[in-house]
Design an enzyme around this catalytic site. Structure first.
Site, mmCIF file in Angstrom:
data_model
loop_
_atom_site.group_PDB
_atom_site.id
_atom_site.type_symbol
_atom_site.label_atom_id
_atom_site.label_comp_id
_atom_site.label_asym_id
_atom_site.label_seq_id
_atom_site.Cartn_x
_atom_site.Cartn_y
_atom_site.Cartn_z
ATOM 1 N N GLU A 17 1.196 -1.409 -0.172
ATOM 2 C CA GLU A 17 -0.158 -0.152 0.236
ATOM 3 C C GLU A 17 1.045 1.167 0.010
ATOM 4 O O GLU A 17 0.548 2.021 0.992
ATOM 5 C CB GLU A 17 -0.843 -0.324 1.328
ATOM 6 C CG GLU A 17 -1.733 -1.153 1.069
ATOM 7 C CD GLU A 17 -3.145 -1.315 1.889
ATOM 8 O OE1 GLU A 17 -3.010 -0.548 3.490
ATOM 9 O OE2 GLU A 17 -3.756 -2.237 2.069
ATOM 10 N N GLU B 77 -4.615 -9.215 -1.321
ATOM 11 C CA GLU B 77 -4.456 -9.347 0.673
ATOM 12 C C GLU B 77 -5.971 -8.902 0.011
ATOM 13 O O GLU B 77 -6.730 -7.778 -0.227
ATOM 14 C CB GLU B 77 -4.092 -7.879 1.113
ATOM 15 C CG GLU B 77 -4.070 -7.721 2.705
ATOM 16 C CD GLU B 77 -3.268 -7.115 3.216
ATOM 17 O OE1 GLU B 77 -1.832 -6.977 3.268
ATOM 18 O OE2 GLU B 77 -3.948 -6.200 3.834
#
Length: 485
Positions: free
Chosen positions: A214, A318
């Site tokens: 991220e 994820e």
């Protein structure tokens, strides 16, 4: 002898299609990719609890597993992908410098790193400690013994001493890069060295390596962070990716994919990928990884188009949320199948607190508890859509289809979100749509509460169709044999 209404209809040659409220036609002419599998990250749960056999069986086998002291018999999920987290923490002091720790860090979310100081990049030197992180490594070994065959190495943050503020939870405001520019190559060397060491000493060959987590998000704040994290601008990512590709190649790991960039949302992933394409750095990347935290929103189809144009694979690497009923999981998973066309799907934590976990656990207290209802919802998909199958167009927004060419078997997973109704499945577009009158085994899980992966043998093909009654929020999986495209 007792017959169901549908069985009598098949035997007598009658049709109950008027009872089917919705008809879905499965399309055999599509090919949305070969399924690579289902997975989980080992951080942080495996690092906390270690190689617990019963948890490994639940996660990585399709056995029925005795759980809760024999009080429960639970279907294993059959996950075949493991993501191993390269940690960023060490508690040594070198040259008067030591790691800075965020005041809000959660101890079980701190991951031990192997390269403890910058004195030497030689992995056999005292700058490296290969004894740490034993629990996560042992769970990975155990997963291998249970048949896991696909491994990814990923990083949440560079080692603390590579960071500008020496804090592996992020920069001091969350929006700035926290990797020192002179350590861009060091971060790549760190990951490539772990991959090399794993192949030589752990018996693990990492299929792919991911250097970021991220990276475009702005919540990696070293002053308030509760986990490892690091912001990377797209321009920085491009440079690190080049170093990573070179570092892997120089260690004889040219077949190991570089994946990028594990952005939090589909839209961010598309933006970052476009930047990597424009800079030329995308040539170093063999797969786009994206996280599923945009849930029911975001341009899934757009990201798929970018992956197709680049000729690279696409994973949802994820996913997680706190809805223990399984409703969000089922909805978002079907959206991924229908629009993202990813070829693998990874749940973040098998064990986690509250409803985030498939198995509810307290990793700090090293305790595990109940199996959540969404565990059984996920089992409807993972136990039937298996690696090597071709993903087909299920024909509607509540249906997923996969084809097993080896066994000539069609897998259908469907959810009924509306009022109780019959769902009718039309296989007339297949050259061989199964055998008339043949049994279609089905499995059922009720979102929220009720059935927990219960099998039934009461559904039969009538001509080129079959149907089943669904109550509201019911997930059902069907396996149709003797099907040819």
């Amino acid at each position: 002898m007792h017959y169901t209404l549908q069985t009598l209809a098949v035997l007598l040659g009658y049709s109950l299609l008027t009872k089917a409220d919705t008809t879905t036609t499965i399309n055999p002419d599509t090919d949305w990719g070969t399924w690579e599998g289902w997975g989980t990250s080992l951080a942080w749960w495996a690092a906390a609890v270690g190689p617990v056999e019963v948890i490994a069986e639940l996660a990585f086998t399709t056995n029925w597993v005795s759980y809760d002291g024999g009080n429960m018999n639970v279907p294993g999920l059959g996950l075949n992908i493991v993501r191993y987290n390269a940690g960023a923490c060490s508690w040594n002091t070198y040259d008067g410098v030591s790691m800075v720790v965020s005041p809000g860090i959660i101890s079980s979310w701190q991951m031990d790193g192997f390269w403890t100081d910058w004195a030497s990049s030689n992995s056999t030197s005292s700058s490296w400690d290969w004894t740490v992180d034993a629990n996560q490594r042992e769970m990975m070994r155990l997963a291998t013994s249970y048949g896991v065959d696909t491994f990814e190495l990923f990083s949440n943050s560079p080692m603390w001493w590579m960071c500008i503020n020496h804090n592996p939870s992020g920069s001091n405001d969350g929006t700035d890069d926290n990797l020192q520019s002179w350590n861009y190559e060091s971060h790549a060397i760190y990951l490539a060295t772990i991959a090399e060491h794993a192949a030589n000493y752990w018996g693990i060959t990492f299929n792919s390596v991911e250097a970021f987590n991220e990276p475009s998000s702005n919540w990696w704040n070293g002053l308030t962070g509760d986990q490892e994290g690091c912001h990377f601008a797209a321009t920085t990512q491009a440079l690190v990716l080049g170093h990573l590709r070179t570092a892997l190649n120089s260690r004889g790991l040219s077949s190991t994919l570089v994946s990028a960039s594990d952005e939090n949302t589909y839209d961010l992933a598309g933006s970052t990928w476009s930047s990597l394409v424009n800079s030329g750095a995308s040539s170093n990347v063999g797969r786009i990884n994206v996280h599923g935290y945009q849930y029911g929103s975001g341009n899934r189809a757009g990201l798929y188009s970018l992956a197709q144009a680049a000729g690279v694979a696409l994973w949802n690497s994820e996913y997680g949320e706190a809805d223990g009923t399984g409703a969000e999981l089922a909805s978002n998973l079907i959206l991924d199948f229908r629009w993202l066309h990813n070829t693998a799907w990874v749940y973040w934590q098998v064990l986690d607190s509250s409803s985030w976990g498939l198995v509810v656990a307290d990793n700090n207290a090293l305790s595990s508890g109940s199996i959540s209802q969404k565990y059984y919802v996920l089992a409807q998909f993972t136990r039937h859509i298996r690696p090597g199958m071709t993903i087909l167009d299920g024909g509607s927004d509540n249906t997923v289809a996969a084809y097993d060419a080896t066994n000539q078997k069609l897998i259908i997973v469907a959810v009924n979100w509306g009022d109780a109704q019959y769902l009718n499945f039309d296989l007339s577009s297949f050259s061989t749509p199964g055998r008339n009158g043949a049994l279609v085994p089905r499995w059922s899980t009720q979102i929220g509460s009720g059935d927990q992966y219960v099998s039934y043998h009461d559904t039969y093909i009538s001509g080129t169709k079959f149907w089943s009654y669904f109550v509201t929020n019911q997930v059902q999986t069907f396996e149709v044999s003797n099907v040819a495209l």
